[in-house]
Design an enzyme around this catalytic site. Structure first.
Site, PDB file in Angstrom:
ATOM      1  NE  ARG A 164      -4.025  -2.041   0.344  1.00 29.03           N
ATOM      2  CZ  ARG A 164      -4.010  -3.309  -0.093  1.00 29.03           C
ATOM      3  NH1 ARG A 164      -2.962  -3.784  -0.749  1.00 29.03           N
ATOM      4  NH2 ARG A 164      -5.056  -4.091   0.101  1.00 29.03           N
ATOM      5  CB  SER A 238      -8.741  -1.685   4.119  1.00 29.71           C
ATOM      6  OG  SER A 238      -9.039  -2.986   3.696  1.00 29.71           O
ATOM      7  CD  GLU A 334      -5.880   0.838   1.944  1.00 28.51           C
ATOM      8  OE1 GLU A 334      -5.698  -0.280   2.469  1.00 28.51           O
ATOM      9  OE2 GLU A 334      -6.653   1.020   0.981  1.00 28.51           O
TER      10      GLU A 334
HETATM   11  P1  FAD Z   1      -8.828   8.415  -5.627  1.00 30.21           P
HETATM   12  O1  FAD Z   1      -9.520   8.095  -4.352  1.00 30.21           O
HETATM   13  O2  FAD Z   1      -9.501   9.306  -6.579  1.00 30.21           O
HETATM   14  O3  FAD Z   1      -7.387   8.992  -5.288  1.00 30.21           O
HETATM   15  C1  FAD Z   1      -6.551   8.351  -4.354  1.00 30.21           C
HETATM   16  C2  FAD Z   1      -5.229   9.132  -4.248  1.00 30.21           C
HETATM   17  O4  FAD Z   1      -4.517   9.062  -5.466  1.00 30.21           O
HETATM   18  C3  FAD Z   1      -5.443  10.638  -4.008  1.00 30.21           C
HETATM   19  O5  FAD Z   1      -4.381  11.089  -3.202  1.00 30.21           O
HETATM   20  C4  FAD Z   1      -5.366  11.236  -5.400  1.00 30.21           C
HETATM   21  O6  FAD Z   1      -4.952  12.592  -5.398  1.00 30.21           O
HETATM   22  C5  FAD Z   1      -4.325  10.357  -6.047  1.00 30.21           C
HETATM   23  N1  FAD Z   1      -4.517  10.208  -7.504  1.00 30.21           N
HETATM   24  C6  FAD Z   1      -5.586   9.644  -8.109  1.00 30.21           C
HETATM   25  N2  FAD Z   1      -5.391   9.617  -9.452  1.00 30.21           N
HETATM   26  C7  FAD Z   1      -4.194  10.190  -9.679  1.00 30.21           C
HETATM   27  C8  FAD Z   1      -3.428  10.469 -10.861  1.00 30.21           C
HETATM   28  N3  FAD Z   1      -3.874  10.131 -12.084  1.00 30.21           N
HETATM   29  N4  FAD Z   1      -2.230  11.084 -10.730  1.00 30.21           N
HETATM   30  C9  FAD Z   1      -1.764  11.439  -9.511  1.00 30.21           C
HETATM   31  N5  FAD Z   1      -2.437  11.194  -8.358  1.00 30.21           N
HETATM   32  C10 FAD Z   1      -3.632  10.573  -8.439  1.00 30.21           C
HETATM   33  N6  FAD Z   1      -7.569  -0.901  -2.548  1.00 30.21           N
HETATM   34  C11 FAD Z   1      -6.729  -1.955  -2.647  1.00 30.21           C
HETATM   35  O7  FAD Z   1      -5.505  -1.775  -2.786  1.00 30.21           O
HETATM   36  N7  FAD Z   1      -7.192  -3.236  -2.586  1.00 30.21           N
HETATM   37  C12 FAD Z   1      -8.502  -3.528  -2.435  1.00 30.21           C
HETATM   38  O8  FAD Z   1      -8.880  -4.690  -2.403  1.00 30.21           O
HETATM   39  C13 FAD Z   1      -9.418  -2.443  -2.335  1.00 30.21           C
HETATM   40  N8  FAD Z   1     -10.737  -2.670  -2.161  1.00 30.21           N
HETATM   41  C14 FAD Z   1     -11.601  -1.619  -2.044  1.00 30.21           C
HETATM   42  C15 FAD Z   1     -12.967  -1.896  -1.879  1.00 30.21           C
HETATM   43  C16 FAD Z   1     -13.876  -0.858  -1.769  1.00 30.21           C
HETATM   44  C17 FAD Z   1     -15.347  -1.177  -1.597  1.00 30.21           C
HETATM   45  C18 FAD Z   1     -13.421   0.487  -1.848  1.00 30.21           C
HETATM   46  C19 FAD Z   1     -14.412   1.607  -1.779  1.00 30.21           C
HETATM   47  C20 FAD Z   1     -12.075   0.771  -1.997  1.00 30.21           C
HETATM   48  C21 FAD Z   1     -11.145  -0.284  -2.090  1.00 30.21           C
HETATM   49  N9  FAD Z   1      -9.762  -0.058  -2.257  1.00 30.21           N
HETATM   50  C22 FAD Z   1      -8.895  -1.115  -2.393  1.00 30.21           C
HETATM   51  C23 FAD Z   1      -9.238   1.320  -2.254  1.00 30.21           C
HETATM   52  C24 FAD Z   1      -9.295   2.027  -3.631  1.00 30.21           C
HETATM   53  O9  FAD Z   1     -10.240   1.431  -4.452  1.00 30.21           O
HETATM   54  C25 FAD Z   1      -7.939   2.022  -4.353  1.00 30.21           C
HETATM   55  O10 FAD Z   1      -6.969   2.661  -3.549  1.00 30.21           O
HETATM   56  C26 FAD Z   1      -8.019   2.724  -5.713  1.00 30.21           C
HETATM   57  O11 FAD Z   1      -6.802   2.564  -6.411  1.00 30.21           O
HETATM   58  C27 FAD Z   1      -8.325   4.219  -5.607  1.00 30.21           C
HETATM   59  O12 FAD Z   1      -8.578   4.694  -6.907  1.00 30.21           O
HETATM   60  P2  FAD Z   1      -9.347   6.052  -7.176  1.00 30.21           P
HETATM   61  O13 FAD Z   1      -9.257   6.344  -8.623  1.00 30.21           O
HETATM   62  O14 FAD Z   1     -10.695   6.000  -6.577  1.00 30.21           O
HETATM   63  O15 FAD Z   1      -8.401   7.057  -6.348  1.00 30.21           O
HETATM   64  N1  EPU Z   2     -10.950 -10.569  10.066  1.00 27.43           N
HETATM   65  C1  EPU Z   2     -11.608 -10.598  11.273  1.00 27.43           C
HETATM   66  N2  EPU Z   2     -12.618  -9.701  11.479  1.00 27.43           N
HETATM   67  C2  EPU Z   2     -12.972  -8.789  10.546  1.00 27.43           C
HETATM   68  C3  EPU Z   2     -12.288  -8.739   9.306  1.00 27.43           C
HETATM   69  C4  EPU Z   2     -11.262  -9.660   9.085  1.00 27.43           C
HETATM   70  O1  EPU Z   2     -11.287 -11.418  12.148  1.00 27.43           O
HETATM   71  O2  EPU Z   2     -13.908  -8.033  10.808  1.00 27.43           O
HETATM   72  C5  EPU Z   2      -9.896 -11.574   9.790  1.00 27.43           C
HETATM   73  C6  EPU Z   2     -10.401 -12.583   8.746  1.00 27.43           C
HETATM   74  O3  EPU Z   2     -11.114 -13.638   9.347  1.00 27.43           O
HETATM   75  C7  EPU Z   2      -9.116 -13.072   8.120  1.00 27.43           C
HETATM   76  C8  EPU Z   2      -8.219 -11.844   8.215  1.00 27.43           C
HETATM   77  O4  EPU Z   2      -8.782 -10.973   9.188  1.00 27.43           O
HETATM   78  O5  EPU Z   2      -8.554 -14.112   8.882  1.00 27.43           O
HETATM   79  C9  EPU Z   2      -8.051 -11.123   6.873  1.00 27.43           C
HETATM   80  O6  EPU Z   2      -9.323 -10.697   6.405  1.00 27.43           O
HETATM   81  P1  EPU Z   2      -9.671 -10.491   4.835  1.00 27.43           P
HETATM   82  O7  EPU Z   2      -9.266 -11.694   4.075  1.00 27.43           O
HETATM   83  O8  EPU Z   2     -11.079 -10.027   4.758  1.00 27.43           O
HETATM   84  O9  EPU Z   2      -8.677  -9.373   4.363  1.00 27.43           O
HETATM   85  P2  EPU Z   2      -8.149  -8.056   5.064  1.00 27.43           P
HETATM   86  O10 EPU Z   2      -6.767  -8.294   5.565  1.00 27.43           O
HETATM   87  O11 EPU Z   2      -9.140  -7.551   6.043  1.00 27.43           O
HETATM   88  C10 EPU Z   2      -6.982  -7.188   2.920  1.00 27.43           C
HETATM   89  C11 EPU Z   2      -6.870  -5.890   2.185  1.00 27.43           C
HETATM   90  C12 EPU Z   2      -8.067  -5.696   1.275  1.00 27.43           C
HETATM   91  C13 EPU Z   2      -8.100  -6.833   0.277  1.00 27.43           C
HETATM   92  C14 EPU Z   2      -8.216  -8.166   1.045  1.00 27.43           C
HETATM   93  C15 EPU Z   2      -8.130  -9.362   0.125  1.00 27.43           C
HETATM   94  C16 EPU Z   2      -5.554  -4.371   3.516  1.00 27.43           C
HETATM   95  C17 EPU Z   2      -5.538  -3.185   4.416  1.00 27.43           C
HETATM   96  N3  EPU Z   2      -6.750  -4.794   3.111  1.00 27.43           N
HETATM   97  O12 EPU Z   2      -8.084  -7.085   3.791  1.00 27.43           O
HETATM   98  O13 EPU Z   2      -7.900  -4.462   0.578  1.00 27.43           O
HETATM   99  O14 EPU Z   2      -9.200  -6.714  -0.602  1.00 27.43           O
HETATM  100  O15 EPU Z   2      -7.110  -8.255   1.985  1.00 27.43           O
HETATM  101  O16 EPU Z   2      -6.832  -9.526  -0.335  1.00 27.43           O
HETATM  102  O17 EPU Z   2      -4.493  -4.888   3.184  1.00 27.43           O
HETATM  103  C18 EPU Z   2      -8.325  -2.122   0.671  1.00 27.43           C
HETATM  104  O18 EPU Z   2      -7.094  -1.967   0.674  1.00 27.43           O
HETATM  105  O19 EPU Z   2      -9.139  -1.158   0.652  1.00 27.43           O
HETATM  106  C19 EPU Z   2      -8.871  -3.489   0.693  1.00 27.43           C
HETATM  107  C20 EPU Z   2     -10.165  -3.749   0.744  1.00 27.43           C
END
Ligand code: FAD
Ligand code: EPU
Length: 338
Positions: A164, A238, A334
């Site tokens: 991240r 997250s 994050e």
């Molecule tokens: P924004 O929120 O628009 O911007 C994020 C940051 O990047 C800001 O600081 C912005 O200024 C900068 N930025 C954006 N575009 C540019 C550009 N073109 N040039 C320079 N700077 C820029 N993240 C994960 O890593 N793994 C996950 O599994 C994951 N799951 C998610 C699930 C949900 C339901 C949600 C809501 C979010 C999740 N995220 C996850 C977080 C998010 O989706 C990612 O970080 C994504 O890459 C953000 O993209 P965005 O275009 O919305 O960025």
């Molecule tokens: N867990 C709990 N309670 C909860 C949530 C999770 O006990 O309420 C435990 C789960 O049982 C599991 C462990 O925590 O043993 C990990 O949970 P999960 O697999 O749901 O993933 P996470 O670590 O909570 C991370 C990323 C996610 C990504 C998933 C899948 C981070 C900060 N988050 O979540 O990314 O989608 O793994 O790879 O690394 C994001 O960055 O926005 C994001 C959603």
């Protein structure tokens, strides 16, 4: 390139937080971006480059210019027997890009299906899920340096990707506009189904010889079952990172909580599941009326309706404090706070 004044940002962030920007404009070509940056109204004002707004929390109005990145296009730029290099515009929706790769049979990003946001933000925090991060397929990116308008190409090393993390979140913060990202994808897929419950989901789907599309579908199904849909419930995924802590601390917590979740993270360290820590600190489903901790995934803070960014930030402070008191672990946010 109209510039909108006192623009409402609610439609542009997945937390659905209401905040105003002094100015808001869109660009879909480098020339449009350059002329916006040079215009007297914008020049010298604080800038916020916005993709899908899915990793951002507005705690106040933005006194500057929000630039919505709408750079389009997905194109093959190089190819050999085993790989294909695909360049995507920063304004392309990330999941649209993933689906187009899946469609073509190009492997490498299928485990990253359904992550919200745009391609241009993906390198910012080296997005990751289900055992894969973009650094695994990243080839290069092109960015515009705000200070002088020059185009700069970054290779993987220059991006300094971590968990991240990247150069753009640290030293390069607010200095570049990412315009496009090029990925090197595999024509001969090596699927990664070992993480989490992907295999379990494939078994449930009765799939014995999975394709890239099957893995993508399995990831989509798992994500839908765990994570709230921002269109229904405001959130930014997250809110905190999973913390990497010294092994002594892990051993100390495990002595009292043998079922604590931890993963190896290099010599003498382990990564803890922040969701587990928050749940065990008693905060899963904790609500303050308009906002709270999600009841199915404690790592996700949610806008239950009408919350302000300041209230959500205050809740994140409460989570940090409670986890620290209970386990002695410092969590780190994050989500980008503005
Ligand atoms: P924004 O929120 O628009 O911007 C994020 C940051 O990047 C800001 O600081 C912005 O200024 C900068 N930025 C954006 N575009 C540019 C550009 N073109 N040039 C320079 N700077 C820029 N993240 C994960 O890593 N793994 C996950 O599994 C994951 N799951 C998610 C699930 C949900 C339901 C949600 C809501 C979010 C999740 N995220 C996850 C977080 C998010 O989706 C990612 O970080 C994504 O890459 C953000 O993209 P965005 O275009 O919305 O960025
Ligand atoms: N867990 C709990 N309670 C909860 C949530 C999770 O006990 O309420 C435990 C789960 O049982 C599991 C462990 O925590 O043993 C990990 O949970 P999960 O697999 O749901 O993933 P996470 O670590 O909570 C991370 C990323 C996610 C990504 C998933 C899948 C981070 C900060 N988050 O979540 O990314 O989608 O793994 O790879 O690394 C994001 O960055 O926005 C994001 C959603």
């Amino acid at each position: 390139m109209a510039i909108q004044h006192l623009a409402e940002l609610k439609p542009f962030n997945t937390f659905s937080i209401s905040a105003k920007a002094d100015r808001l404009a869109r660009f879909s070509t480098v020339d449009e971006l350059r002329s916006l940056l040079a215009s007297p109204e914008v020049k010298g004002t604080p800038l916020l480059i916005l993709g899908g707004g899915s990793n951002i929390l507005f705690t106040q109005d933005f006194h500057g210019t929000v630039l919505l990145n709408e750079m389009p296009g997905i194109a093959v730029v190089q190819e050999d027997a085993e790989h294909v290099w695909v360049k995507a515009g920063a304004g392309v929706t990330w999941h649209t890009f993933v689906l187009s790769c899946v469609e073509q049979g190009w492997a490498g990003v299928e485990n990253l299906s359904l992550i919200p946001g745009k391609v241009g933000a993906a390198p910012m925090q080296n997005i990751g899920a289900y055992g894969v991060e973009i650094k695994d397929t990243f080839s290069s990116l092109e960015a515009l340096r705000i200070a002088d308008g020059e185009l700069v190409t970054f290779n993987k090393e220059a991006c300094a990707f971590g968990y991240r993390e990247s150069f753009f979140k640290r030293t390069g913060k607010d200095q570049y506009v990412i315009l496009s990202v090029t990925f090197r994808l595999n024509k001969k897929p090596v699927l990664n189904t070992s993480y989490g419950n992907i295999q379990q989901e494939l078994d449930r789907m009765e799939i014995t010889q999975p394709t890239i599309r099957d893995v993508s579908n399995a990831v989509i199904a798992i994500r839908r079952s765990k994570l709230p849909d921002p269109a229904v419930l405001g959130n930014a995924g997250s809110f905190f990172k999973n913390p990497v802590v010294p092994q002594e601390l892990v051993d100390r917590i495990k002595a009292e909580h043998p079922d604590m979740v931890s993963y190896p993270a290099g010599e003498g360290h382990a990564k803890l599941a922040a969701g587990w820590l928050i749940e065990r600190a008693g905060l899963k489903g904790y609500s303050r009326g308009s906002h709270g901790v999600h009841d199915r995934q404690a790592l996700v803070l949610v806008n239950l309706g009408g919350a302000t960014g300041h209230e959500l930030y205050d809740l994140s402070k409460h989570v940090l404090r409670t986890v620290k008191e209970k386990f002695g672990v410092d969590l780190e946010r994050e989500v980008n706070i503005l």
